[in-house]
Scaffold this motif. Structure first.
Motif, short mmCIF file in Angstrom:
data_model
loop_
_atom_site.label_atom_id
_atom_site.label_comp_id
_atom_site.label_asym_id
_atom_site.label_seq_id
_atom_site.Cartn_x
_atom_site.Cartn_y
_atom_site.Cartn_z
N PHE A 5 0.82 -1.21 0.00
CA PHE A 5 0.00 0.00 0.00
C PHE A 5 0.85 1.26 0.00
N ASP A 6 2.15 1.13 0.31
CA ASP A 6 3.04 2.29 0.25
C ASP A 6 3.12 2.86 -1.15
N LEU A 7 2.89 2.01 -2.16
CA LEU A 7 2.92 2.47 -3.55
C LEU A 7 1.87 3.55 -3.76
N ILE A 8 0.66 3.32 -3.24
CA ILE A 8 -0.42 4.31 -3.37
C ILE A 8 -0.07 5.58 -2.62
N LYS A 9 0.43 5.43 -1.40
CA LYS A 9 0.77 6.59 -0.57
C LYS A 9 1.88 7.41 -1.21
N ASN A 10 2.88 6.73 -1.77
CA ASN A 10 4.01 7.45 -2.37
C ASN A 10 3.59 8.26 -3.59
N ILE A 11 2.63 7.73 -4.37
CA ILE A 11 2.14 8.47 -5.53
C ILE A 11 1.43 9.73 -5.07
N GLN A 12 0.64 9.60 -4.01
CA GLN A 12 -0.08 10.77 -3.48
C GLN A 12 0.90 11.81 -2.93
N LYS A 13 1.88 11.36 -2.16
CA LYS A 13 2.80 12.27 -1.47
C LYS A 13 3.87 12.84 -2.39
N SER A 14 4.10 12.22 -3.54
CA SER A 14 5.19 12.66 -4.42
C SER A 14 4.84 13.89 -5.25
N GLN A 15 3.60 14.35 -5.16
CA GLN A 15 3.20 15.53 -5.92
C GLN A 15 3.91 16.77 -5.37
N ASN A 16 4.20 17.73 -6.23
CA ASN A 16 4.84 18.98 -5.80
C ASN A 16 3.75 19.94 -5.33
N PHE A 17 3.41 19.85 -4.07
CA PHE A 17 2.32 20.66 -3.54
C PHE A 17 2.65 22.15 -3.51
N ALA A 90 -3.07 2.62 -7.97
CA ALA A 90 -1.84 3.31 -8.36
C ALA A 90 -1.90 3.75 -9.82
N TYR A 91 -2.40 2.86 -10.68
CA TYR A 91 -2.49 3.19 -12.10
C TYR A 91 -3.43 4.37 -12.33
N ASN A 92 -4.57 4.34 -11.67
CA ASN A 92 -5.56 5.39 -11.88
C ASN A 92 -5.11 6.72 -11.32
N LEU A 93 -4.45 6.71 -10.18
CA LEU A 93 -3.91 7.96 -9.62
C LEU A 93 -2.89 8.56 -10.58
N SER A 94 -2.03 7.73 -11.11
CA SER A 94 -1.02 8.20 -12.05
C SER A 94 -1.66 8.73 -13.32
N GLY A 138 -3.21 19.20 -12.43
CA GLY A 138 -3.42 17.79 -12.12
C GLY A 138 -2.98 17.40 -10.72
N ILE A 139 -2.68 18.40 -9.88
CA ILE A 139 -2.29 18.09 -8.50
C ILE A 139 -3.54 17.81 -7.68
N LEU A 140 -3.57 16.64 -7.07
CA LEU A 140 -4.68 16.26 -6.18
C LEU A 140 -4.26 16.58 -4.76
N TYR A 141 -4.92 17.56 -4.16
CA TYR A 141 -4.56 17.96 -2.80
C TYR A 141 -5.37 17.17 -1.77
N ASP A 142 -6.67 17.07 -2.03
CA ASP A 142 -7.56 16.29 -1.16
C ASP A 142 -8.48 15.45 -2.02
N THR A 143 -8.76 14.24 -1.57
CA THR A 143 -9.71 13.37 -2.25
C THR A 143 -10.72 12.84 -1.25
#
Length: 243
Positions: A5-17, A90-94, A138-143
């Protein structure tokens, strides 16, 4: 090695907020959303990749109290579906991040059917993800994540109102492929022929259907995939692996 599940979290957190464009941001207030009796709803702050607010009674929905962390929800997913769930999410978030025009307020980003652990075994839930706060980059801040308990009689399809009161139909899909479940076998067949360069008249002849029917299917597919036109439709279909 199987993904975690870290894969999902890393995709979310890797955005340049730091690049989040507040002036051109789309925003929905989580407090304005209404959780139905059979729904558990939560807000995820992507910067932390964890739940920041919840709606719904977890004890009534799942049979367990104290579900207030994203890991609590992940741990309820049936073990045999975990790998598919992770890869799918992960695919859909990307994909959404690479295609910011798809991030539209009040629009379901992606959804699937998943088996969730409840007090007396596992039950089917519709899991949906919405953008609460996003920008033109395309930055997702909150979902918002929503788990809707499906009736025990749920088979091929079920229709109900979503959180905005709009009718929606979702198809059961054992393999958790959210885009494929939106497209019928006939539409998929036509879409493949379009991608191969067949004209409307040639598709009509090949499938023994009228040109009007072909054109109607094409328009429906464009609408379902939020494409701008036929070339854009083909590009999206290839990008998400439909053709």
């Amino acid at each position: 090695m199987a993904p975690t599940f870290d894969l999902i979290k890393n995709i979310q957190k890797s955005q340049n907020f730091n690049l989040f464009d507040k002036k051109r941001a789309n925003e929905i207030n989580f407090n304005d959303l209404i959780a139905l009796p059979n729904q558990f709803m939560y807000k995820v702050n992507c910067e932390n990749a964890d739940i920041s607010d919840i709606k719904g009674d977890s004890k009534r929905i799942f049979g367990f109290e104290g579900i207030n962390k994203i890991d609590h929800i992940y741990n309820l997913i049936k073990p045999s579906q975990v790998e598919s769930f992770i890869k799918d999410t992960a695919y859909n978030l990307s994909f959404v991040r690479k295609n910011p025009k798809r991030v539209i307020p009040k629009r379901n980003l992606f959804s699937n059917i998943v088996e969730i652990k409840v007090k007396h075994g596992y039950e089917l839930f519709l899991r949906q993800t919405f953008a609460l706060r996003s920008d033109q980059n395309g930055i997702l801040y909150d979902t918002a994540g929503i788990y809707t308990a499906l009736p025990s009689t749920f088979n091929l399809k079920t229709s109900f109102s979503n959180i905005y009161g709009e009718d929606a139909v979702y198809y059961k899909n054992e393999h958790l492929q959210p885009f494929e479940k939106l497209i019928s076998s006939r539409e998929l067949e036509i879409m493949k022929l379009i991608s191969e360069g067949y004209s409307t008249s040639k598709i009509s002849e090949k499938l023994f259907i009228s040109a009007y029917t072909v054109d109607t299917h094409r328009k429906n597919i464009i609408h379902k995939l939020d494409a701008l036109n036929t070339p854009h439709l083909v590009a999206i279909a290839k990008d998400i692996g439909l053709i």
